[in-house]
Enzyme design. Structure first.
Site, PDB file in Angstrom:
ATOM      1  N   HIS A 136       7.740  26.753  21.727  1.00 39.12           N
ATOM      2  CA  HIS A 136       8.979  27.515  21.646  1.00 39.12           C
ATOM      3  C   HIS A 136       8.791  28.950  22.131  1.00 39.12           C
ATOM      4  CE1 HIS A 136      12.172  29.923  19.740  1.00 39.12           C
ATOM      5  NE2 HIS A 136      12.904  28.843  19.897  1.00 39.12           N
ATOM      6  N   GLU A 137       7.713  29.589  21.714  1.00 40.40           N
ATOM      7  CA  GLU A 137       7.492  31.001  22.048  1.00 40.40           C
ATOM      8  C   GLU A 137       7.144  31.215  23.519  1.00 40.40           C
ATOM      9  OE1 GLU A 137       7.807  33.669  19.857  1.00 40.40           O
ATOM     10  OE2 GLU A 137       8.644  32.175  18.491  1.00 40.40           O
TER      11      GLU A 137
END
Length: 279
Positions: A136-137
């Protein structure tokens, strides 16, 4: 109900008072590595006697332990057994099932060779949590630098007294490392030399292994020891990574992270119900 961090840590200190012989009150400009060093501790030792302390969000006025003593506090619940090494095929499936492109073998190697030694991760469930947040990051392992700062270097941001004028401490790595104090702390942990990444912060983005290892460093000292994480609460890991923007209640990217976690768990062959609690 949101309980101030200082109150939480104070309660922890009362509970474990018999295990702490000396305390210190955090002041402006302090960071975990600096406090540990000033009291003759390694960063790992400091973290061990301050379970649950978030070194990436150290607040002024918080009372921390700087010298242990007396009987040790109770050990946290034992995590589930690792369940076997995650294969490249499983790693590939985890990434692509979340909608991202297929990662190269170099990414898998850096991931699988260092998660235990650098990140302290002891179960495939925790490893699935970690990878979910990394995906996600980093946009599915695409980005190793803070996008808005990559070209400009954001020269007026993330500045601290004593920083070299030609070095910039914007976000780098798969969980982005920011501010010179955090580059120093990660460098001390990974190399035993606080200056290595302080004077070469670009190395984090240049090196696939360092992009992972700085993320493992963050995880070990800010996420791994959370009791909720060790009890399988994915929301607790979200709270540790980005709780200020996504938790209490679960909002913004929080639900999407959990959906991604379920896919990573399936790819890893983890046979248990994913638990969203903790955010």
């Amino acid at each position: 109900m949101n309980v101030p961090l200082a109150v939480v840590l104070l309660l922890c200190c009362v509970f474990y008072a018999h295990a702490c012989a000396e305390t210190y009150t955090v002041r402006a400009g302090d960071n975990c590595w600096q406090i540990a060093t000033n009291h003759g501790l390694s960063l790992q030792q400091f973290q061990d006697i301050n379970p649950g302390l978030n070194c990436n969000n150290l607040q002024i006025g918080v009372v921390v332990c700087v010298r242990g003593g007396g009987p040790s506090p109770p050990s946290p619940p034992s995590p589930p057994s690792p369940g076997g090494k995650i294969s490249y095929s499983q790693f590939l499936n985890a990434v692509t099932s979340c909608g991202y492109g297929a990662p190269g073998k170099d990414k898998y190697d850096a991931f699988i060779n260092n998660y235990a030694s650098k990140g302290g991760i002891t179960s495939n469930r925790e490893l699935a949590m970690f990878l979910t947040h990394i995906l996600h990051e980093s946009g599915g392992l695409q980005f190793k630098e803070e996008i808005r700062c990559k070209d400009s270097k954001c020269p007026s941001e993330y500045r601290s007294a004593g920083d070299p004028g030609d070095k910039f401490y914007y976000g780098r790595g798969y969980i982005q490392l920011t501010w010179s104090a955090n580059y120093k702390a990660a460098s001390q942990y990974l190399f035993g030399d606080a200056n290595k990444l302080f004077y070469d912060p670009d190395a984090v983005a240049r090196s696939e292994e360092l992009s992972w290892n700085t993320a493992f460093y963050y995880w070990k000292f800010n996420v791994h020891n959370d009791p909720g994480v060790q009890n399988g609460q994915f929301g607790s890991s979200t709270n540790r990574v980005n709780g200020g923007l996504e938790c209490n209640p679960c909002r913004a990217a929080c639900p999407g992270r959990f959906e991604m976690y379920k896919k990573v768990m399936r790819a890893f062959g983890i046979q248990e119900n994913p638990n969203p609690a903790g955010c």
